[in-house]
Design a protein around this motif. Structure first.
Motif, PDB file in Angstrom:
ATOM      1  N   TYR A 184       5.647   3.648 -12.911  1.00  0.00           N
ATOM      2  CA  TYR A 184       5.119   3.665 -14.276  1.00  0.00           C
ATOM      3  C   TYR A 184       6.254   4.210 -15.128  1.00  0.00           C
ATOM      4  O   TYR A 184       6.464   5.433 -15.160  1.00  0.00           O
ATOM      5  CB  TYR A 184       3.894   4.577 -14.393  1.00  0.00           C
TER       6      TYR A 184
ATOM      7  N   ILE B 165       8.303   7.189 -13.801  1.00  0.00           N
ATOM      8  CA  ILE B 165       7.555   7.824 -12.698  1.00  0.00           C
ATOM      9  C   ILE B 165       7.463   6.878 -11.510  1.00  0.00           C
ATOM     10  O   ILE B 165       7.072   5.709 -11.665  1.00  0.00           O
ATOM     11  CB  ILE B 165       6.122   8.183 -13.150  1.00  0.00           C
TER      12      ILE B 165
ATOM     13  N   ALA C  60       5.305   6.355  -8.513  1.00  0.00           N
ATOM     14  CA  ALA C  60       4.009   6.833  -7.998  1.00  0.00           C
ATOM     15  C   ALA C  60       3.865   6.568  -6.503  1.00  0.00           C
ATOM     16  O   ALA C  60       3.186   7.304  -5.796  1.00  0.00           O
ATOM     17  CB  ALA C  60       2.869   6.158  -8.758  1.00  0.00           C
TER      18      ALA C  60
ATOM     19  N   ASN D  75      -5.825  13.930  -5.186  1.00  0.00           N
ATOM     20  CA  ASN D  75      -5.570  13.384  -6.523  1.00  0.00           C
ATOM     21  C   ASN D  75      -4.107  13.101  -6.747  1.00  0.00           C
ATOM     22  O   ASN D  75      -3.266  13.947  -6.471  1.00  0.00           O
ATOM     23  CB  ASN D  75      -5.946  14.444  -7.572  1.00  0.00           C
TER      24      ASN D  75
ATOM     25  N   SER E  49      -2.757   3.354  -7.130  1.00  0.00           N
ATOM     26  CA  SER E  49      -1.565   2.567  -7.479  1.00  0.00           C
ATOM     27  C   SER E  49      -1.263   1.563  -6.378  1.00  0.00           C
ATOM     28  O   SER E  49      -0.828   0.439  -6.650  1.00  0.00           O
ATOM     29  CB  SER E  49      -0.357   3.492  -7.676  1.00  0.00           C
TER      30      SER E  49
END
Ligand code: ATP
Length: 231
Positions: free
Chosen positions: A11, A14, A16, A36, A42
């Motif tokens: 992203y 980032i 992920a 989390n 993703s």
């Protein structure tokens, strides 16, 4: 059914998901578990080609890079997204109709099959979906995905926000779907419930797979119980 090699998801700046490998064979229930932000959702989005990613994903012989999301759905890949994402201002039946967007000729037959699988949503078929309980909405979200007659059904946190009794019902349905020939890829924070019905599982942490194995072995492993299953 699907094999994933060296998958990275981005992203912007980032990263992920940081280079994961896994596979799901026909007829299996495979879980991706982890806390989390570990990168579970993703990963599912990457399989549907709906996020920026690199790596090789082969679904039933197709290189998914060459296909748009809706084509992958037509080929038999379906996602029940986190938070259900049903159309709250449409009725239950209209939601099912949307799920059959690429499968119009089988609509009536499939709708009846969904009402048999989930009698509760049959009773509410003309009700606006947003007015149903959380459990009913989850059942509708699963039904909507099934209207596309998936070969691989991906479920993102189906237990989220549901009472324990309803979680039990949803997990029973997942097992029933597998017994009817649908392969399942399950993402869950409720690791214990997921492992109980899975063949194998992968544990994700910070975008990496830190552990994988036979689900029943993982439940029996003291270290895993302590770290991921709340003792
Ligand atoms: P959860 O159960 O909380 O959804 P998860 O394991 O499914 O967790 P992801 O939703 O895949 O995790 O998120 C992985 C990382 O990517 C997190 O750090 C998250 O903040 C980030 N992320 C997810 N979606 C976006 C986005 N659209 N834009 C920027 N960062 C994102």
């Amino acid at each position: 059914m699907i094999s994933v090699k060296n998958l990275h998801v981005y992203y912007g700046l980032i990263e992920a998901v940081k280079g994961i490998d896994f596979e799901v064979k026909e007829g299996e229930i495979i879980s991706l578990i982890g806390s989390n932000g570990a990168g579970k959702s993703s990963t599912l989005k990457a399989l549907l080609n709906s996020v920026k990613k690199t790596g090789d994903i082969n679904f039933l012989g197709y290189d998914t890079r060459n296909h748009k999301t809706h084509t992958l759905v037509q080929h038999g890949l379906s996602l029940v997204p986190e938070g259900r994402k049903i159309f709250i201002n449409l009725t239950v039946e209209e939601n099912l109709r949307m799920g059959a967007f690429n499968n119009d000729e089988n609509y009536e037959h499939l709708k009846d099959a969904m009402y048999e699988l989930f009698p509760r949503i049959k009773d509410k078929r003309y009700q606006l979906a947003g007015t149903m309980s959380g459990g009913e909405q989850q059942m509708l979200a699963i039904s909507r995905a099934l209207m596309g007659e998936p070969k691989l059904l991906m479920l993102d946190e189906p237990s989220l926000g549901l009472a324990p009794k309803i979680v039990g019902e949803v997990f029973e349905i997942i097992q029933r779907l597998r017994n009817e020939g649908i392969t399942i890829l399950l993402v869950e924070q409720n690791a214990f419930a997921a492992l109980k019905i899975s063949d194998k599982a992968y544990v994700l942490e910070n975008g990496k797979i830190v552990m994988s194995g036979i689900a029943s072995d993982m439940i029996g492993d003291d270290a895993i119980r302590k770290k991921y299953l709340g003792g």
